[in-house]
Scaffold this active site. Structure first.
Site, PDB file in Angstrom:
ATOM      1  N   HIS A   1      -2.925  14.867  13.149  1.00 42.10           N
ATOM      2  CA  HIS A   1      -3.569  16.176  12.745  1.00 42.10           C
ATOM      3  C   HIS A   1      -3.347  17.054  13.497  1.00 42.10           C
ATOM      4  CE1 HIS A   1      -6.784  18.599  11.362  1.00 42.10           C
ATOM      5  NE2 HIS A   1      -7.965  18.036  12.221  1.00 42.10           N
TER       6      HIS A   1
ATOM      7  N   CYS B   1      -9.393  23.405  11.421  1.00 44.39           N
ATOM      8  CA  CYS B   1      -8.717  22.079  10.755  1.00 44.39           C
ATOM      9  C   CYS B   1      -8.447  22.702   9.381  1.00 44.39           C
ATOM     10  CB  CYS B   1      -9.420  21.287  10.913  1.00 44.39           C
ATOM     11  SG  CYS B   1     -10.284  20.701  12.618  1.00 44.39           S
TER      12      CYS B   1
END
Length: 384
Positions: free
Chosen positions: A332, A83
């Site tokens: 995301h 991430c």
């Protein structure tokens, strides 16, 4: 250390299902950043491509992107830290420029998560844990962060309503961010509906998968001053890691990698947390933003709830956080997330953030976490 500046930023809209290919998705952010920087492909000396490869059907996407974006024969690199991939990409680009090896480097992050099903996506996220000792037992991202929420609740008395207030703030700003997936205002009552994903985290405590791309172009001091009228300088970079196995962690109320990364970034920038005017933090879950308040030194350990209860992290507060809606509203797209956060801070420091603008912002911070606190990146930017 040589000075390095951001001279261009771009981002696609973050969407649930992008209809084109990954190269077309990447081009949307690239186009914006190139227009923003006012340069041509031949002026880019090297590129750094960032994504989480387990979601990509294309092997070695860096080569694909370099060809499609007209960046051959310049060098291209592929960087991955799940991430936080594009924040790690920024660190790589900074080193390439500060060393004198290159003058202008592009960092492009992307992810088309809709290429696989939600079930496949969750399975791949689970493989972000140790595939021998944890992932086989069905560990998932919501459960991991729920464990941290429980730890924070037990140690400090934090409540589900405190986390709900973070989501309420996110929705307030998501409404005005044209790049966000979710642009719907929420009420606290709606947020606190008992639709539990992993107790105590409910549906509204969790961000959503998305497709998207981001692009950041950095340059040496000489090139930046020649090419850009509003360079934003990279003042501090901190990165740290933590054991991938939860059994190796000594705390479940904060992320040690974020604390160490912040310490190193503050030291490099020569500032303290109180000097930061605006921040973007990694709020994949509401508890992640709560821990970030404390890990970054905006509040003492256990006092993060007071910040959100008093609206100190709103645009008008003493430390505005995620005034673009954060991951909770934007979505995301893993490889693109860090670059999106950087874009927001660059626009803030150039006084170009529109309705999200924090007046007089001079120093901005990006906090980007990979996995469940496996990788921590903290980046600090300034206009001087």
């Amino acid at each position: 250390m040589a000075k390095v500046a951001v001279i261009g930023v771009g981002q696609s809209a973050f969407v649930r299902a992008y209809p084109g290919s990954i190269r077309e998705l990447a081009f949307e952010a690239y186009k914006d950043a190139m227009r923003d920087a006012g340069i041509k492909p031949e002026q880019i000396d090297a590129s750094v491509i960032c994504s989480a490869p387990e979601y990509d059907k294309q092997r070695t996407p860096a080569g694909l992107m370099a060809e499609y974006l007209g960046l051959n024969p310049q060098p291209t690199f592929y960087v991955e830290s799940v991430c936080s991939s594009s924040s790690s990409g920024l660190r790589t680009a900074y080193a390439l420029v500060a060393s004198g090896l290159h003058d202008v480097v592009m960092v492009l992050g992307f992810q088309k998560m809709s290429e696989i099903s939600s079930a496949e996506s969750q399975e791949r996220m689970g493989r972000g844990a140790d595939i021998q000792w944890e992932a086989p037992f069905g560990t998932m991202m919501p459960a991991y962060y729920a464990m941290y929420a429980r730890g924070h609740f037990e140690k400090y008395g934090t409540t589900e309503e405190d986390l709900g207030l973070i989501r309420l703030k996110s929705s307030t700003y998501g409404v005005i961010n044209e790049k966000a997936v979710f642009r719907k205002s929420l009420t606290l009552e709606k947020i606190l509906e008992p639709k539990y994903i992993a107790t105590p985290l409910k549906m509204m405590d969790c961000c959503a998968n998305a497709d998207g791309s981001s692009c950041v172009i950095v340059a040496s001091e000489e090139k930046a001053k020649d090419l850009c009228s509003k360079p934003v300088w990279i003042k501090g970079l901190g990165m740290a890691t933590a054991p991938i196995n939860m059994a190796g962690r000594d705390s479940f109320s904060g992320l040690k990698c974020a604390q160490l990364a912040a310490k190193r970034a503050y030291e490099m920038a020569g500032i303290s947390p109180s000097d930061v005017n605006v921040a973007e933090v990694h709020d994949c879950f509401t508890i992640a933003e709560m821990m970030a308040y404390e890990d970054l030194g905006f509040a003492r350990q256990g006092e993060g709830p007071q910040l959100i209860r008093n609206k100190e992290t709103y645009k008008e507060g003493k430390i505005p956080v995620n005034v673009d809606g954060g991951l909770l509203s934007k979505g995301h797209p893993i490889g693109a997330t860090g670059g999106s956060q950087i874009r927001t801070i660059v626009l803030q420091l150039r006084d170009e953030a529109g309705p999200m603008q924090v007046p007089g912002a001079k120093i901005g911070l990006v906090h980007n976490i990979g996995g469940v606190g496996i990788y921590g990146n903290v980046s600090i930017f300034g206009v001087e």
